[in-house]
Enzyme design. Structure first.
Site, PDB file in Angstrom:
ATOM      1  N   ASN A  45      46.983  34.761  37.476  1.00 39.63           N
ATOM      2  CA  ASN A  45      46.137  34.853  39.197  1.00 39.63           C
ATOM      3  C   ASN A  45      45.605  36.740  39.442  1.00 39.63           C
ATOM      4  O   ASN A  45      45.956  36.812  38.528  1.00 39.63           O
ATOM      5  CB  ASN A  45      47.768  34.960  39.935  1.00 39.63           C
ATOM      6  CG  ASN A  45      47.823  34.585  41.095  1.00 39.63           C
ATOM      7  OD1 ASN A  45      45.908  34.453  41.870  1.00 39.63           O
ATOM      8  ND2 ASN A  45      48.074  34.456  42.554  1.00 39.63           N
ATOM      9  N   CYS A 104      38.833  35.358  45.270  1.00 39.95           N
ATOM     10  CA  CYS A 104      39.622  35.073  43.636  1.00 39.95           C
ATOM     11  C   CYS A 104      38.103  34.210  42.557  1.00 39.95           C
ATOM     12  O   CYS A 104      38.791  34.158  41.582  1.00 39.95           O
ATOM     13  CB  CYS A 104      40.002  33.853  43.837  1.00 39.95           C
ATOM     14  SG  CYS A 104      39.524  32.744  44.912  1.00 39.95           S
ATOM     15  N   HIS A 156      41.797  28.513  46.934  1.00 37.63           N
ATOM     16  CA  HIS A 156      42.334  29.881  45.998  1.00 37.63           C
ATOM     17  C   HIS A 156      41.093  29.267  44.378  1.00 37.63           C
ATOM     18  O   HIS A 156      41.476  27.562  43.974  1.00 37.63           O
ATOM     19  CB  HIS A 156      43.776  29.571  45.555  1.00 37.63           C
ATOM     20  CG  HIS A 156      43.494  31.152  45.023  1.00 37.63           C
ATOM     21  ND1 HIS A 156      43.181  32.524  45.109  1.00 37.63           N
ATOM     22  CD2 HIS A 156      44.943  31.926  44.271  1.00 37.63           C
ATOM     23  CE1 HIS A 156      43.777  33.026  44.901  1.00 37.63           C
ATOM     24  NE2 HIS A 156      45.069  32.624  44.069  1.00 37.63           N
ATOM     25  N   GLN A 170      42.681  41.369  43.812  1.00 35.72           N
ATOM     26  CA  GLN A 170      42.040  41.086  43.926  1.00 35.72           C
ATOM     27  C   GLN A 170      41.786  42.302  45.550  1.00 35.72           C
ATOM     28  O   GLN A 170      40.570  41.993  46.377  1.00 35.72           O
ATOM     29  CB  GLN A 170      41.492  39.505  44.451  1.00 35.72           C
ATOM     30  CG  GLN A 170      42.401  38.949  45.479  1.00 35.72           C
ATOM     31  CD  GLN A 170      41.719  37.765  45.370  1.00 35.72           C
ATOM     32  OE1 GLN A 170      42.293  36.262  44.698  1.00 35.72           O
ATOM     33  NE2 GLN A 170      41.745  36.904  46.571  1.00 35.72           N
TER      34      GLN A 170
END
Length: 340
Positions: free
Chosen positions: A304, A148, A283, A142
């Site tokens: 992630n 996110c 997150h 990102q």
């Protein structure tokens, strides 16, 4: 007698001075070593600073972070390891501001709870990795953009699209960044997966990464690409809050978006994370599987959006079935998944 006493004093003073000099030399060598490591780190990550004052500031932060990481690893009593990575010259606040971005609305402002389609699922495999079923695209990054939420939603949608159609398509986070401004979605300033799903449903789909590539900054919505969907979803469902068993049922059927407290993740390098973290959800990630480590510790497998050099090639294992009903780092508080 006096001469002997004076001689002893002089010898003692010389010994003290020698120790001080040795310590000073050690400190100088240590500082030089850290400075060299900082230079090597800068070269490896292509980091430059605008002036010497900024470099000195970043070096001080780098040194503090390095000392923290080495002290943690040298303790040798943890199930996971930390490492110096691309985030080593940032403060905690700077890191969280640029690399997270989950932004929930107050509970009273949220839409009604959706149904949970997997509540009657009784048989789940003992372990599962959706990568092995070709339902996970490569790890993305990102960058310095707090979106996110877009990466989490897209990864879950990529998964269900492949499960339903057999086609793994990398979908566009940038379209969500530019066009999904419904609810409290604010581009690089944060948002929610639910709002992303609602946008995709109302737009009748999401285009591909190739058609609408990621820029790591919010731009003007490209309406031409917006109407060229590569995949569609019908709706989305919420996993019952604070229920890891329900979360397991959902992940057994598809990748699932979750919000999480990532305050302890920055330097994660490998192993099953079971460190200190709260339930302040800041997150968003995607759970793409689960399993059990060699020592018997159960874990969730997380994709992630911090690039492939972070963690285990961009992935993370985090302890599963903990005593806290919210799950470790609050990962069971707010989970959802798209329905195709």
């Amino acid at each position: 007698m006096a001469l002997t006493l004076n001689t002893n004093i002089i010898i003692s003073l010389l010994m003290v001075l020698s120790i001080w000099a040795s310590l000073a030399m050690s400190r100088t060598l240590y500082e030089a070593s850290i400075a060299e490591r900082h230079e090597q780190w800068m070269a490896r990550h292509g980091r430059t600073y605008e002036d010497q004052a900024e470099k000195e500031k970043r070096f001080k932060i780098f040194k503090q972070n390095l000392e923290f990481i080495e002290k943690f690893n040298n303790a040798g009593n943890q199930t996971y390891k930390l490492s110096i990575n691309q985030f080593a010259d940032l403060t905690d606040d700077e890191f969280l501001a640029s690399r997270t971005g989950y932004k929930p609305v107050p509970s009273q402002s949220r839409t009604a709870t959706t149904s949970f389609g997997y509540e009657n699922l009784t048989e789940v495999p003992t372990s599962l990795d959706w990568r092995e079923k070709d339902a996970v695209t490569q790890v993305k990054d990102q960058g310095n953009c707090g979106c996110c939420w877009a990466f989490s939603a897209v990864a879950a949608m990529e998964g269900i699209t492949q499960i339903k159609t057999g086609k793994l398509i990398s979908l566009s986070e940038q379209q969500l960044l530019d066009c999904s401004t419904n609810g409290n979605n604010q581009g690089c300033n944060g948002g929610m997966m639910e709002n992303a799903y609602n946008y995709i449903i109302n737009n009748q789909g999401l285009t591909s990464e190739t058609n609408y590539p990621y820029q790591a900054t919010e731009g003007t919505c490209d309406t031409q690409q917006e109407t060229a969907p590569a995949a569609q979803i019908q709706s989305y469902e919420k996993v019952p809050s604070n229920n890891e068993e329900a979360l397991l049922q959902a992940v057994a059927k598809q990748p699932v978006s979750v919000a999480i407290d990532s305050s302890g993740f920055r330097y994660y390098n490998g192993g099953v994370f079971d460190g200190n973290c709260g339930t302040n959800l800041n997150h968003a990630v995607t759970i793409i599987g689960y399993g059990t480590a060699d020592d018997g510790t159960k874990y969730w497998l997380i994709k992630n959006s911090w690039g492939q050099t972070w963690g285990e090639n961009g992935y993370m294992r985090i302890k599963r079935d903990v005593e806290a009903v919210e799950g470790l780092c609050g990962l069971a508080k707010d989970a959802s998944y798209p329905v195709a």
